[in-house]
Design a protein around this motif. Sequence first.
Motif, PDB file in Angstrom:
ATOM      1  N   LYS A 146       0.835  -1.195   0.000  1.00 55.17           N
ATOM      2  CA  LYS A 146       0.000   0.000   0.000  1.00 55.17           C
ATOM      3  C   LYS A 146       0.876   1.253   0.000  1.00 55.17           C
ATOM      4  N   THR A 147       0.367   2.309  -0.631  1.00 50.99           N
ATOM      5  CA  THR A 147       1.069   3.587  -0.531  1.00 50.99           C
ATOM      6  C   THR A 147       0.825   4.165   0.861  1.00 50.99           C
ATOM      7  N   LEU A 148       1.656   5.115   1.258  1.00 47.08           N
ATOM      8  CA  LEU A 148       1.492   5.732   2.579  1.00 47.08           C
ATOM      9  C   LEU A 148       0.147   6.446   2.677  1.00 47.08           C
ATOM     10  N   GLU A 149      -0.342   6.976   1.539  1.00 48.81           N
ATOM     11  CA  GLU A 149      -1.634   7.663   1.534  1.00 48.81           C
ATOM     12  C   GLU A 149      -2.785   6.669   1.710  1.00 48.81           C
ATOM     13  N   GLN A 150      -2.664   5.486   1.130  1.00 51.53           N
ATOM     14  CA  GLN A 150      -3.692   4.447   1.310  1.00 51.53           C
ATOM     15  C   GLN A 150      -3.740   3.962   2.756  1.00 51.53           C
ATOM     16  N   ILE A 151      -2.582   3.885   3.401  1.00 59.35           N
ATOM     17  CA  ILE A 151      -2.529   3.471   4.818  1.00 59.35           C
ATOM     18  C   ILE A 151      -3.234   4.510   5.681  1.00 59.35           C
ATOM     19  N   THR A 152      -2.971   5.785   5.414  1.00 58.38           N
ATOM     20  CA  THR A 152      -3.637   6.863   6.154  1.00 58.38           C
ATOM     21  C   THR A 152      -5.156   6.810   5.939  1.00 58.38           C
ATOM     22  N   ALA A 153      -5.573   6.568   4.697  1.00 59.77           N
ATOM     23  CA  ALA A 153      -7.003   6.487   4.387  1.00 59.77           C
ATOM     24  C   ALA A 153      -7.660   5.312   5.117  1.00 59.77           C
ATOM     25  N   HIS A 154      -6.918   4.204   5.291  1.00 61.48           N
ATOM     26  CA  HIS A 154      -7.452   3.050   6.016  1.00 61.48           C
ATOM     27  C   HIS A 154      -7.831   3.444   7.454  1.00 61.48           C
ATOM     28  N   PHE A 155      -6.964   4.183   8.122  1.00 65.73           N
ATOM     29  CA  PHE A 155      -7.249   4.563   9.513  1.00 65.73           C
ATOM     30  C   PHE A 155      -8.382   5.581   9.589  1.00 65.73           C
ATOM     31  N   GLU A 156      -8.492   6.411   8.566  1.00 68.22           N
ATOM     32  CA  GLU A 156      -9.547   7.428   8.584  1.00 68.22           C
ATOM     33  C   GLU A 156     -10.896   6.849   8.152  1.00 68.22           C
ATOM     34  N   GLY A 157     -10.873   5.571   7.731  1.00 64.03           N
ATOM     35  CA  GLY A 157     -12.114   4.885   7.411  1.00 64.03           C
ATOM     36  C   GLY A 157     -12.715   5.302   6.068  1.00 64.03           C
TER      37      GLY A 157
END
Length: 466
Positions: free
Chosen positions: A455-466
């Motif tokens: 995953k890109t770092l942006e996709q990881i952040t989006a995962h936590f933000e739901g």
Amino acid sequence: MTPEDQETQPLLGRPGGSAFAAALGPLSFGFALGYSSPAIPSLQRAAPPAPRLDAAAASWFGAIVTLGAAAGGVLGGWLVDRAGRKLSLLLCTVPFVVGFAIITAAQDVWMLLGGRLLTGVACGIASLVAPVYISEIAYPAVRGLLGSCVQLMVVTGILLAYLAGWVLEWRWLAVLGCVPPSFMLLLMCCMPETPRFLLTQHKRQEAMAALQFLWGSEQGWEEPPVRAEHQGFHLAQLRRPGIYKPFIIGVLLMAFQQLSGINAVMFYAETIFEEAKFKDSSLASVVMGVIQVLFTAVAALIMDRAGRRLLLALSGVVMVFSTSAFGAYFKLTQGAPSNSSHMDLLAPVSMEPAEASVGLAWLAVGSVCLFIAGFAVGWGPIPWLLMSEIFPLHVKGVATGVCVLTNWLMAFLVTKEFSSLMEVLRPYGAFWLASAFCILSVLFTLFCVPETKGKTLEQITAHFEG
């Protein structure tokens, strides 16, 4: 060469050079950690006018690095967002070189401790900044491989200190400690700042130039959103799941890493090898160093295929069995509880015939080696890798600083208080407690830690933000 190999080679090769330059920081950090093991015996034998360590000073000489590193973690968290990733790595070379130079020129114990404290500060900065730099320059397909190289370089630095300690006395060993950070200073001057940090500074043209240098093109790049409200960290942001979830996960990863008992096992290793009738018990350090390097390298190679969660869980299970066996060894070789001092607990008191005792010691040697291999595959490298992946760009400095501070403070507490814990619980109880923490770490991995593989770092952040 297959088309897939042709596609992967530039992705690894271009950021690989920058990652290697940054990873010389963790190499220096590993050397500083490993330095005390060969240096303390040498300093305890030193003849005047050279400084000489007694038992209390030797204890502080080994432990003060962790206090310096805790301070360095806080300083690094501040630096990484203000000075940038590249400049922070360049700056951390100064306390490394100055600290080892003070040790080299030491005329008394206070100079030795001051030098160790400075190298500890450098360790704290390097342990924070290097993973962040590498995660931000790496393509998602190789981020696990390059990120795992941080821990690989740490254990390589420790092994280098052990091996060099066989032939060099403490002053020349400190001179050798100046070499890796000096080399890093030269190489990092030629490397770019990370594109993500440059974007936070509104330097888009420079960010694209850095991206071209690192990746060869903009293909696969997902530009992170940089909005005015995202500049800096505020406590109110902790109400957002995209902030507090990775924050809790990062802190607990670092706490579980130290509560696994790694420092206690390393502390006992030489005693265990002596019980197994090794002719040279200092060989224990080198054997453990080699095991750590080999299995950390294995973890790096399979990280992007197996994934982070699988390796963490597997690592935790291996550590549960090995610490349980280690506790059983102490239970079988020690008598009933007594009022003896904790120093008496350091050497197992045999209740068996000599040959049986040696056999049990070999069981303990196997447990030690299995534990170190298990730790190196998962809980050694992955908490540092995940720390660099899971935090949003605008809170990365503060959040990683808290994680590094947690790690080093826990390392200090475990190292300094473990003997007191053994007086209360006996050695077998202390290691079974570590086994219980390893069980908790496996459950924590299965239920709380997300998979970040590919995953890109942006996709990881989006995962936590739901």
